[in-house]
Design a protein around this motif. Structure first.
Motif, short mmCIF file in Angstrom:
data_model
loop_
_atom_site.label_atom_id
_atom_site.label_comp_id
_atom_site.label_asym_id
_atom_site.label_seq_id
_atom_site.Cartn_x
_atom_site.Cartn_y
_atom_site.Cartn_z
N GLU A 102 0.94 -1.31 -0.16
CA GLU A 102 -0.13 -0.01 0.06
C GLU A 102 0.96 1.18 -0.01
OE1 GLU A 102 -2.96 -0.11 2.73
OE2 GLU A 102 -3.61 -2.13 2.42
N PHE A 103 2.16 1.08 0.73
CA PHE A 103 2.85 2.52 0.73
C PHE A 103 3.51 2.44 -0.97
CE2 PHE A 103 2.32 1.56 5.47
CZ PHE A 103 1.74 2.99 5.68
N GLU A 104 3.67 1.52 -1.43
CA GLU A 104 4.45 1.38 -2.77
C GLU A 104 3.62 2.10 -3.56
OE1 GLU A 104 7.49 0.98 -3.53
OE2 GLU A 104 8.15 -0.20 -1.88
N LEU A 105 2.34 1.94 -3.36
CA LEU A 105 1.00 2.51 -4.16
C LEU A 105 1.02 3.96 -3.83
CD1 LEU A 105 -1.74 -0.19 -4.08
CD2 LEU A 105 -0.39 0.52 -5.98
N MET A 106 1.15 4.25 -2.78
CA MET A 106 1.07 5.56 -2.16
C MET A 106 2.19 6.42 -2.82
SD MET A 106 0.88 7.09 1.62
CE MET A 106 1.50 8.78 1.93
N ALA A 107 3.53 6.00 -2.74
CA ALA A 107 4.63 6.28 -3.24
C ALA A 107 4.41 6.66 -4.80
CB ALA A 107 6.03 5.50 -3.01
N GLY A 108 3.69 5.72 -5.49
CA GLY A 108 3.73 5.76 -7.07
C GLY A 108 2.99 6.82 -7.43
N LEU A 109 1.66 7.25 -6.68
CA LEU A 109 0.82 8.08 -6.78
C LEU A 109 1.45 9.31 -6.41
CD1 LEU A 109 -1.89 9.45 -7.21
CD2 LEU A 109 -2.46 8.89 -4.96
N ALA A 110 2.18 9.62 -5.38
CA ALA A 110 2.98 10.76 -5.10
C ALA A 110 3.89 11.06 -6.21
CB ALA A 110 3.61 10.52 -3.79
N GLU A 111 4.64 9.88 -6.63
CA GLU A 111 5.45 10.27 -7.74
C GLU A 111 5.00 10.88 -9.19
OE1 GLU A 111 8.65 10.44 -10.55
OE2 GLU A 111 8.84 10.19 -8.19
N ALA A 112 3.58 10.34 -9.65
CA ALA A 112 2.82 10.95 -10.48
C ALA A 112 2.47 12.33 -10.14
CB ALA A 112 1.62 10.23 -10.78
N ILE A 113 1.99 12.79 -9.11
CA ILE A 113 1.82 13.97 -8.73
C ILE A 113 2.95 15.11 -8.91
CG2 ILE A 113 0.81 15.60 -6.83
CD1 ILE A 113 -0.98 13.20 -5.91
N SER A 114 4.00 14.42 -8.38
CA SER A 114 5.42 15.25 -8.27
C SER A 114 5.62 15.63 -9.68
CB SER A 114 6.38 14.48 -7.51
OG SER A 114 6.18 14.37 -6.21
N ARG A 115 5.71 14.87 -10.58
CA ARG A 115 5.65 15.15 -12.05
C ARG A 115 5.10 16.22 -12.90
NH1 ARG A 115 7.12 9.21 -14.75
NH2 ARG A 115 8.47 8.23 -12.97
N ARG A 116 3.90 16.28 -12.21
CA ARG A 116 3.01 17.51 -12.54
C ARG A 116 3.25 18.76 -11.76
NH1 ARG A 116 -1.75 16.84 -15.61
NH2 ARG A 116 -2.05 14.84 -16.43
N ARG A 138 3.41 19.62 0.37
CA ARG A 138 2.54 18.55 0.95
C ARG A 138 2.62 17.17 0.28
NH1 ARG A 138 -2.86 16.37 1.52
NH2 ARG A 138 -3.30 15.79 3.57
N ASN A 139 2.52 17.24 -0.93
CA ASN A 139 2.72 15.82 -1.66
C ASN A 139 3.96 15.15 -1.37
OD1 ASN A 139 1.80 13.79 -3.80
ND2 ASN A 139 3.66 14.84 -4.73
N ARG A 140 5.17 16.02 -1.55
CA ARG A 140 6.64 15.71 -1.47
C ARG A 140 6.56 15.00 -0.10
NH1 ARG A 140 9.09 14.43 -5.76
NH2 ARG A 140 10.92 15.00 -4.96
#
Length: 182
Positions: free
Chosen positions: A4-18, A24-26
């Protein structure tokens, strides 16, 4: 669950690219990394973020607290607490929690972690922040906690109260404090 944390990190990575400047996201990205067992990667991310934020930014205290959390995790995960890098991680965790607490004593969770880590460092004979008096810190934290209005006490309040009470080593105070919330 680490996945679940890997999924969260993946989502945060996608948001960080935008939006790479979304503090807060970082911060949440770093938290996911810590929980997924990647404390050193989280520290790298958090240190850059902390340098970018003003001390008055609400995310600053959270970021510094997570730096402490990451270093604390390195200490906790180590089997041999006598190894140099492990002891250094404990010292760095203490300094990371100390910073936001000293900036604003209402950052109680930072102070509670600072107190617990100071006690642990002293228990293993590590000289960390020798100018800090654990009893004085515990009394300050207790006063802040007791002054917290009932409607502002979150789910972590009883745990923080218990932790600070242990730091006071005053079993009568602990019994009185715990009885209020049982």
């Amino acid at each position: 669950d680490c996945s679940e944390f890997e999924l969260m990190a993946g989502l945060a990575e996608a948001i960080s690219r935008r939006d790479p400047k979304d503090a807060r996201n970082r911060r949440l990205y770093a938290q996911a990394l810590i929980e997924a067992g990647k404390a050193t990667a989280a520290i790298d991310l958090l240190q850059v973020l902390a340098r970018r934020l003003a001390e008055t930014d609400p995310e600053y205290a959270e970021v510094r607290g997570l730096v402490g959390r990451a270093y604390k995790q390195i200490f906790i995960d180590a089997r041999d607490k006598g190894v140099a890098y492990v002891r250094e991680a404990l010292k760095k965790a203490i300094e990371a929690y100390r910073d936001p607490y000293q900036l604003d004593p209402r950052n109680v969770w930072h102070g509670v972690n600072l107190l617990a880590l100071l006690e642990r460092a002293r228990a293993i004979g590590l000289r960390a922040a020798p100018e800090l008096d654990g009893q004085v810190l515990a009394k300050q934290l207790m006063a802040t906690l007791e002054a917290t209005p009932a409607d502002q006490r979150n789910a972590w309040f009883p745990a923080m109260l218990a932790e600070v009470s242990l730091g006071l080593r005053d079993w009568n105070a602990i019994d009185h404090s715990v009885q209020q919330y049982v």
